[in-house]
Design an enzyme around this catalytic site. Structure first.
Site, mmCIF file in Angstrom:
data_model
loop_
_atom_site.group_PDB
_atom_site.id
_atom_site.type_symbol
_atom_site.label_atom_id
_atom_site.label_comp_id
_atom_site.label_asym_id
_atom_site.label_seq_id
_atom_site.Cartn_x
_atom_site.Cartn_y
_atom_site.Cartn_z
ATOM 1 N N VAL A 27 6.703 5.890 0.410
ATOM 2 C CA VAL A 27 6.955 6.465 -0.905
ATOM 3 C C VAL A 27 5.710 7.238 -1.299
ATOM 4 C CG1 VAL A 27 7.425 5.981 -3.340
ATOM 5 C CG2 VAL A 27 8.486 4.574 -1.553
ATOM 6 N N CYS A 28 5.902 8.425 -1.838
ATOM 7 C CA CYS A 28 4.788 9.205 -2.361
ATOM 8 C C CYS A 28 3.745 9.424 -1.258
ATOM 9 C CB CYS A 28 4.217 8.485 -3.584
ATOM 10 S SG CYS A 28 3.079 9.441 -4.603
ATOM 11 N N THR A 29 2.476 9.206 -1.567
ATOM 12 C CA THR A 29 1.407 9.489 -0.613
ATOM 13 C C THR A 29 1.236 8.410 0.440
ATOM 14 O OG1 THR A 29 -0.164 8.589 -2.229
ATOM 15 C CG2 THR A 29 0.129 10.987 -2.157
ATOM 16 N N THR A 69 6.252 13.940 0.483
ATOM 17 C CA THR A 69 5.256 13.166 -0.254
ATOM 18 C C THR A 69 5.151 13.755 -1.654
ATOM 19 O OG1 THR A 69 3.027 12.202 -0.119
ATOM 20 C CG2 THR A 69 3.236 14.541 0.445
#
Length: 231
Positions: free
Chosen positions: A103-105, A123
């Site tokens: 998830v995300c970074t 990302t």
């Protein structure tokens, strides 16, 4: 996926963004019969980037076999991109875990582990440019699926990613039932959840606020890429 009850693992680390973790956790924990493990080096509490303390349920050494391993993001990814123990755990588990997600970074940590080469990945919008140095193919989508790899956008996208994981692994009816049970029916008060919708002025202002963190992240990415090249 086999008929057995699924086992999901979510990585913890200091400085993670708690919603990157707790959003998917809320979805995955509602899968009938599922076991969800929160994994870190020790069982000591882990502090998220906003101060929330989260308790691991298992360690790298004791982690059971998993059907899915998910890596959240947060400011702490900068350190994790250079953490040999974390990266070794991800590499070893990727060889025998059927599905991998971020998830995300968190995608950058997968990249630093050498797990994104030639793979489509997403990302957070402000860190999307850091994917290509790891050999990934950056995709500007909220949920990105490349075979058994699930990645996507920032923070709130974790709920969408987890629902897509459940739908892919266990079928749309299970995922839809979970979405209904958590009343995931977002109607944000502002149409400003992406650079395209927020507009140039808001996006530039946010980039300026994030500049010190992004400069530190750029240095961490360069170091991680150099380490991969030496390996």
């Amino acid at each position: 996926m086999d008929a057995h009850a699924p086992t999901f693992g979510l990585l913890l680390f200091p400085g993670l963004t708690q919603l990157d973790l707790t959003g998917p956790y809320e979805v995955l924990a509602r899968v009938p019969g599922a076991k969800v493990h929160l994994i870190w080096k020790t069982l000591d509490p882990v502090a998220a980037d906003t101060g929330m303390r989260i308790l691991p349920t298992t360690t790298f050494a004791d982690c059971p076999d998993l059907d899915l391993l998910l890596v959240p993001g947060g400011v702490g990814v900068n350190e994790q991109m250079g953490d040999a123990e974390t990266l070794a755990f991800l590499r070893e588990r990727a060889r025998r875990t059927r599905h991998l997600a971020s998830v995300c970074t968190g995608a950058l940590v997968l990249g630093a582990a050498g797990l994104l080469k030639g793979r489509r990945a997403g990302t957070h919008w402000a860190s999307r440019g850091f994917l290509e140095p790891f050999g990934a193919i950056p995709v500007a989508e909220r949920v990105v699926i490349d075979g058994a790899l699930f990645t996507g956008g920032g923070v709130t996208a974790g709920i969408d990613i987890a629902l897509r994981i459940v739908g892919s692994l266990l079928g749309d009816p299970v995922a839809k039932g979970i979405q209904l049970s958590i009343e995931y029916d977002p109607h944000p008060p502002y149409d400003a959840g992406s650079p395209e919708r927020a507009g140039a002025a808001e996006t530039d202002a946010m980039r300026a606020c994030m500049a010190p963190m992004l400069e530190s992240r750029a240095a961490a990415v360069r170091a991680a890429v150099a380490a991969l090249e030496r390996a």
